[in-house]
Scaffold this active site. Structure first.
Site, short mmCIF file in Angstrom:
data_model
loop_
_atom_site.label_atom_id
_atom_site.label_comp_id
_atom_site.label_asym_id
_atom_site.label_seq_id
_atom_site.Cartn_x
_atom_site.Cartn_y
_atom_site.Cartn_z
N ASP A 105 30.60 -69.02 92.74
CA ASP A 105 30.74 -70.40 92.28
C ASP A 105 30.07 -70.68 90.95
OD1 ASP A 105 28.14 -70.18 93.70
OD2 ASP A 105 27.98 -72.30 93.22
N ASP B 208 25.06 -67.50 90.72
CA ASP B 208 24.54 -66.70 91.83
C ASP B 208 25.67 -65.83 92.40
OD1 ASP B 208 26.13 -68.54 93.11
OD2 ASP B 208 24.47 -69.71 93.93
N TYR C 98 25.76 -77.02 98.93
CA TYR C 98 27.01 -77.77 98.85
C TYR C 98 27.16 -78.62 100.11
CZ TYR C 98 28.13 -75.19 94.66
OH TYR C 98 28.10 -74.68 93.38
N GLU D 48 23.24 -73.65 83.83
CA GLU D 48 24.10 -72.88 84.74
C GLU D 48 25.57 -73.30 84.60
OE1 GLU D 48 24.05 -71.19 89.30
OE2 GLU D 48 23.07 -73.11 88.89
#
Length: 495
Positions: free
Chosen positions: A84, A87, A235, A475
């Site tokens: 995603d 990571d 999430y 990120e």
């Protein structure tokens, strides 16, 4: 009486014009952008996020095969899909949303993509192939691969990964209408993309979408409750699952044209709170997207029974206009849309996508958006969306592009494991869990350019720390890029 077109008389219009001019002129405009180059790079990014066995035509060459045994602990094949962000976990909820927005980008703006259309279609299929695996068993959806706590305690290349690849699922006894509803939306939207390109694959996607939606609707509940310790706080569906059921039904209505989904939407509009938080749109909250998507039919004169969704969509648009005070939407001094909490650029790209999509629907219907005593034209909405895209590409107080590899100055220390660690080609020996920490803390630029990655971006004051530990700012994520693909496609054809 019909609202007046946007003109300068009146307090509202004066405020709007003054604020909008501030956004345009409070910093130097760098000049025209190469939107097609940015489009090409924004799609290339997805190849850097691939999990599984990489194909022969892989263009991001510093990546290698990874996570080739995903799903084996549960006796299923869950290889493939996307990581995603920075990571090495595969989270099904944001992956499905990414897929829906990539598909929507193609549906609305594919004609503007030129030679990049085939690469965008490939990006969708890389995800839908995985989502088909994750939904193969009736009554089950595999929604995550990888223990996020284990993964986040290490700074490892995906190719070296030895963290826990735990498999998480929802089923009849452990519902997850949110992630299942979004997965149904993704499969349905993608079925439209492949309708003429690969009819058999399109039918498979649509039939699976119908089955997954029925499961989501019949076994209602939030996956954040069923799998709280695994998916929260990463999430966690804070907003509830109701919007995903409407969102899934809206895409099934668009893909199948079956009356049952139209009736479902009308019947459940109030029950599932379609009018809530109308200015939110992202992997967690689908309300603005639902209203804009459904409004297209109203504007085409085909669906008066959806009129309330258009009213919600109009309200959403008005809440974004500079000069109107709204507690949930701000603009930075440099003109960037800003919403508190999390990675901001996800809001910028998703909300700008809706501005552009709605402006096109309005243009075709020769309509404007009524906002109080005045109105906003389709041209203004396009201008606002373009302003956000240009900010991302470098028209901002720092003169920095927030897309890696685009422009002369861009983030060099993004919060991304694969990008920040030496590639397998450069360092064939394994780099262990904690051995990667020195690369994470290093002040040196990342050795591998993740071209096309758009980071979380600057804060509300337009300041940006180009530093890995500041993950909210540095990120990249797939769901920042997915709606940006549609935006860049349009502006590459209409600069």
């Amino acid at each position: 009486m019909a609202p007046k077109p946007l003109t300068f008389p009146g307090i509202f219009s004066a405020l709007l014009a003054f604020s909008f001019s501030l956004l345009l002129f409070c910093h130097p405009i760098i000049g025209g952008h190469n939107y097609h180059d940015a489009l090409r790079k924004s799609i290339l990014f997805f190849e850097g996020q691939r999990s599984g066995r990489l194909p022969p035509d892989q263009r991001v060459k510093w990546r290698r095969d990874s996570a080739l045994h995903d799903g084996s602990t549960a006796g299923v094949d869950l290889t493939g899909g996307y990581y995603d962000a920075g990571d090495n976990v595969k989270f099904g909820f944001p992956m499905a949303f990414t897929t829906t927005l990539l598909a929507w980008s193609i549906i609305d703006f594919g004609r503007n993509m030129g030679p990049e259309l085939k690469n965008t279609v490939k990006a969708v299929k890389w995800s839908t192939d995985y989502l088909l695996k994750a939904t193969e068993k009736p009554g089950v959806v595999y929604v995550q691969v990888g223990d996020a706590y284990s993964d986040h305690s290490c700074w490892e290349r995906p190719e070296d990964m030895d963290t826990l690849r735990t498999v998480y699922k929802i089923d009849n006894a452990h519902p997850g209408s949110d992630v299942a509803g979004e997965t149904a939306a993704a499969l349905a939207a993608a079925s439209i993309v492949f309708r003429k390109r690969d009819p058999a694959y399109s039918r498979l996607l649509l039939n699976r979408a119908i089955r997954v939606f029925n499961f989501a609707d019949k076994h209602r509940g939030a996956y954040s409750s069923s799998l709280h310790s695994a998916v929260c706080p990463f999430y966690c569906d804070v907003n509830g699952y109701q919007d995903e059921l409407l969102w899934g039904a809206a895409w099934l209505h668009k893909a199948s044209r079956k009356r049952v989904y139209r009736e479902y939407i009308v019947k459940n509009e109030v029950v599932l709170r379609a009018g809530d938080t109308i200015n939110e749109f992202g992997w967690d909250n689908k309300h603005a997207g639902i209203n804009v998507l459904i409004s297209k039919e109203v504007l085409m004169g085909k669906a008066d029974y959806f009129e309330s969704f258009k009213q919600n969509a109009d309200g959403f648009i008005c809440s974004l206009l500079p000069g109107i005070s709204h507690p949930q939407v701000q603009y930075s001094p440099g003109g960037l849309m800003f919403k508190t909490g999390g990675s901001n650029m996800q809001h910028v790209t998703s909300l700008s996508f809706l501005l552009l999509a709605y402006s096109n629907y309005l243009s075709h219907a020769n309509k404007v958006v009524p906002c109080g005593e005045s109105s906003a034209s389709p041209a203004l909405l396009k201008h606002l969306a373009k302003r956000q895209v240009d900010y991302i590409l470098g028209d901002n107080p720092l003169g920095m592009s927030y897309m890696v590899g685009y422009g002369a100055r861009f983030p060099r220390r993004i919060h991304h494991r694969g990008s920040s660690l030496p590639s397998v080609a450069a360092h064939p020996a394994r780099i262990g869990c904690k051995a990667g920490t020195r690369y994470y803390l290093s002040p040196n630029p990342n050795p591998n350019l993740l071209v096309g990655a758009v980071v979380g971006g600057p804060n509300v004051s337009d300041a940006f720390p180009d530093s890995r530990p500041y993950f909210q700012e540095s990120e990249p994520t797939t769901y920042i890029n997915a709606p940006l693909v549609g935006l860049l496609a349009f502006f590459s054809a209409h600069p």
